[in-house]
Design a protein around this motif. Structure first.
Motif: not given
Length: 462
Positions: A28-29, A187, A190, A317
């Motif tokens: 996700f990062a 994030l 995202l 990240e």
């Protein structure tokens, strides 16, 4: 600096019920930034995911499982990929990426023989900082065009709806960056893309036809084999000697456009290794060595060039995830790489990514490209570059104006040294020939190995 015991050290294997969750955090990062680069450059996001996964696995192998770093799409190469693609297509961009990978390998070899002092002389902060600023500012018009104009038009057509979507996306990204805490603070891209996508859907500018087609194929599958065929799709790989002949594409123009950026990203890579060393509490610049990590980065970029993906680089990240979770296991990083490869072969993932409006990506890019430029300024500040020194002022000024202004040298009818590449080359030359080279290094910390109190199981958080 605060110091904590590692939850999982570098070579510890997590328990199976935690392994997937920990790996998904890293996925996700990196996800938002990794898919943004191919989106902006016209490459395949699914191929970018696959190449980042294989590149990370190769990196872990080359560094002998000692460096827990994830590699994703490099922002520094957005401009040269776009420029090369205009004249030579995706094949030209891949040849350029291959050449960049070779530069990584050459630099790694030289570091293993001569150390890092020669690299410091070639690329001190007074050169690298302004070049990074130029990279960010040079991409500014790309972000604004995506944010303001209707996509797919021969001429720019202003759209208030698209610009509003871009601004909402930008606002969500900023809020996530500033106000979210812990893992969620890593994030913002995202969150920005997801929030912007939801708002764009309410404005009627999201084309969901590809998603619907994928869903129809899945629901209409009459057997297990048919279901698997509907779910998994082969990414649009661009393979040398299969889809194109590199010898028919390679040119000096591609080399002049791509190679200078490899030198800049190598310096950024070194900075990442220093930060990672402080986070984990182990001196990765000494063991396994900067030459090994740069070679791993180069091999990852080489793999990407053989698949049709953008060059890879270590991701800040994911370093942030390590700092927050205190899970330094390379097995977790490897798990994230495997999941990324699997995602690249899932047709629904590709369909969702392709449905993201350009205005959403434009809104995210406004912040990201500004951050790239600001990181160059931060490099100058962190290294305490004195602009009271005329030679420093001259080097930085020339790089900025040539790079942002778009100057170029026409070598032949086909070969051109342009923009950022020319700025980087002239900056290196000016720094080497002007007296007082030591003044361009500032405090000289960029290539100094961090002094760590303990080489085991410690995390350092400012």
């Amino acid at each position: 600096m605060k110091q904590h015991e590692a939850a999982l050290d570098v070579n510890e294997v997590p328990k199976m019920h935690k392994w997937l969750t920990l790996s998904l955090q890293h996925l996700f990062a990196m996800f938002g930034a990794t898919i943004l680069v191919p989106f902006l450059t016209g490459l395949s996001p699914s191929v970018a995911l696959v190449s980042s996964g294989f590149g990370t696995l190769a990196y872990l192998l080359i560094t002998r499982g000692k460096v827990p770093a994830y590699l994703g799409s490099s922002f520094a190469f957005i401009y040269p990929i776009i420029e090369v693609s205009k004249s030579s297509g995706v094949a030209g961009a891949m040849v350029g990426s291959f050449l960049a990978g070779l530069v990584y390998g050459l630099v790694a070899l030289l570091i293993s023989i001569f150390g890092t002092k020669w690299l410091m002389n070639l690329l001190p902060p007074i050169v690298v900082g302004p070049v990074i600023i130029v990279i960010g500012l040079g991409l500014a018009s790309t972000a604004i065009d995506m944010a303001m104009y209707l996509p797919g038009q021969e001429e720019n057509v202003y759209s208030g709806t698209h610009f509003m979507v871009a601004l909402v996306t930008l606002g969500i990204t900023i809020i996530a960056s500033i106000f979210f805490k812990g893992f969620f603070s890593l994030l913002p891209i995202l969150f920005g893309i997801c929030g912007g996508y939801a708002f764009a859907f309410t404005q009627g500018i999201v084309d969901t036809s590809a998603i619907q087609a994928e869903w129809n194929a899945i629901t209409s599958a009459g057997s297990l084999a048919g279901l698997l065929s509907a779910i998994f799709k082969m990414p649009e790989f661009v393979v040398p000697f299969v889809d194109f002949s590199p010898m028919d594409v390679i040119s000096w123009e591609i080399a002049f456009l791509m190679v200078p950026f490899a030198l800049v990203t190598i310096t950024e890579h070194t900075g990442d290794q220093m930060v990672l060393s402080k986070v984990v509490g182990k001196n990765f610049l000494k063991n396994p060595g900067l030459d090994k990590s740069i070679l791993g980065d180069g091999v990852a970029t080489f793999i990407a060039s053989c698949l049709g993906g953008p060059p890879n680089t270590t991701y800040g990240e994911n370093i942030g995830v390590l700092a927050i979770t205190r899970v330094y296991s390379v097995f977790v990083i490897g798990g994230a790489a495997v999941i990324a490869i699997v995602f690249g072969f899932i047709g629904m993932v590709t369909a969702v990514i392709s449905s993201i409006p350009t205005a959403v990506m434009g809104g995210v890019s406004i912040l990201l490209f500004g951050i790239i430029a600001s990181s160059g300024l931060r490099m100058l500040i962190d290294n305490q570059i004195d602009f009271g020194e005329k030679r420093n002022l001259i080097v930085a000024s020339v790089i900025l104006v040539i790079g942002v202004g778009g100057a170029y040298i026409q070598v032949t009818d086909r070969v051109q040294i342009a923009g950022m590449a020319l700025a980087a080359i002239i900056g290196v030359i000016l720094n080497l020939i002007l007296p007082g080279k030591e003044k361009g290094r500032g405090n000289g910390s960029m290539f100094e190995a961090p002094e760590l109190e303990n080489e085991k199981n410690k995390e350092y958080v400012a």
